[in-house]
Design an enzyme around this catalytic site. Sequence first.
Site, PDB file in Angstrom:
ATOM      1  N   SER A 133       0.698  -1.519   0.068  1.00  0.00           N
ATOM      2  CA  SER A 133      -0.395  -0.094   0.391  1.00  0.00           C
ATOM      3  C   SER A 133       1.104   1.407   0.035  1.00  0.00           C
ATOM      4  O   SER A 133       2.307   1.126   0.281  1.00  0.00           O
ATOM      5  CB  SER A 133      -0.950   0.074   1.420  1.00  0.00           C
ATOM      6  OG  SER A 133      -0.114   0.258   2.193  1.00  0.00           O
ATOM      7  N   ASP A 184      -1.224  -1.479  -4.464  1.00  0.00           N
ATOM      8  CA  ASP A 184      -2.368  -1.554  -4.267  1.00  0.00           C
ATOM      9  C   ASP A 184      -2.788  -0.049  -3.437  1.00  0.00           C
ATOM     10  O   ASP A 184      -2.165   0.294  -2.944  1.00  0.00           O
ATOM     11  CB  ASP A 184      -2.303  -1.902  -2.321  1.00  0.00           C
ATOM     12  CG  ASP A 184      -2.857  -2.488  -1.914  1.00  0.00           C
ATOM     13  OD1 ASP A 184      -4.060  -3.496  -2.771  1.00  0.00           O
ATOM     14  OD2 ASP A 184      -3.909  -3.665  -0.905  1.00  0.00           O
ATOM     15  N   HIS A 191     -10.799  -7.529  -3.437  1.00  0.00           N
ATOM     16  CA  HIS A 191     -10.287  -7.435  -1.647  1.00  0.00           C
ATOM     17  C   HIS A 191     -11.032  -7.510  -1.113  1.00  0.00           C
ATOM     18  O   HIS A 191     -11.784  -8.284  -1.066  1.00  0.00           O
ATOM     19  CB  HIS A 191     -10.099  -6.484  -2.474  1.00  0.00           C
ATOM     20  CG  HIS A 191      -9.059  -5.608  -3.065  1.00  0.00           C
ATOM     21  ND1 HIS A 191      -8.228  -4.225  -3.013  1.00  0.00           N
ATOM     22  CD2 HIS A 191      -9.002  -5.495  -3.878  1.00  0.00           C
ATOM     23  CE1 HIS A 191      -7.811  -3.821  -3.279  1.00  0.00           C
ATOM     24  NE2 HIS A 191      -8.272  -4.442  -4.574  1.00  0.00           N
ATOM     25  N   GLY A 213      -9.790 -10.251   1.543  1.00  0.00           N
ATOM     26  CA  GLY A 213      -9.408 -11.990   1.790  1.00  0.00           C
ATOM     27  C   GLY A 213     -10.130 -12.396   3.089  1.00  0.00           C
ATOM     28  O   GLY A 213     -10.662 -12.836   3.569  1.00  0.00           O
TER      29      GLY A 213
END
Length: 258
Positions: free
Chosen positions: A50, A85, A178, A180
């Site tokens: 990220s 991400d 997304h 998960g």
Amino acid sequence: MALVNAAEMLKKAKAGHYAVGQFNINNLEWTKAILLTAQELNSPVILGVSEGAGKYMTGFKTVAAMVKAMDESLGITVPVALHLDHGTYEGCYKCIKAGFTSIMFDGSHYPFEENLAKSQELCADPDECKTIADLGVDMLAAGIGNIHGKYPENWQGLSFETLDKIQAKTGEMPLVLHGGTGIPADMIKKAISLGVSKINVNTECQLSFQEATRKYIEAGKDQQGKGFDPRKLLAPGFEAIKATVKEKMELFGSVGKA
Ligand code: 13P
């Protein structure tokens, strides 16, 4: 093996009816745990970064250099993609320059809370998804009732009806799921059967790491002998991440698919 683009990996996954896990990394332990597990299970893997984690690790250049060097030093031969991400436009540009092999541009433009709330109540419009697929992107993440972090008690589950329609409109395009963490196994399997070829997991590794580290400290092990040594202190968390990644790879069906 040099880092690879995620597109080929996901095309193969879609054709083979399994999904490749994207596991987010935060530091050296995370990266090493995920790479070693992928290698042990002969599974392709995507390391997600990220913007926040990139900044934490002092920048995308550092991350790319660390991942490339570690991939080589550990003798990793399975396909590994390094993926941004939820990237901003500037972030995507920086990552491409730094050597990332895959990027996600997050154009949702909502503050996180609003995005989260909307994700809970809204599902993506299949026609909008088709327009995006026609642009030629390699993969597409659409909201089908999934959210980041732990799912609330009253979560309604994934909308397979929407996923089915998106899949019908986007054809060969690998779809991304997304959030998960905490999605029950049967829903994961159904999502894969409906065209999901990449599943992102972040929070679950963090929780595994936290729980194992807490146990170690609560058992007073950090105060026994050289238990305070960071290599010892972080070892249970490292093993816990490995176990979580293994469990997910088995569930996603990517084991032996490298
Ligand atoms: P979780 O943290 O819910 O597993 O979501 C991860 C994710 O989707 C990263 O983009």
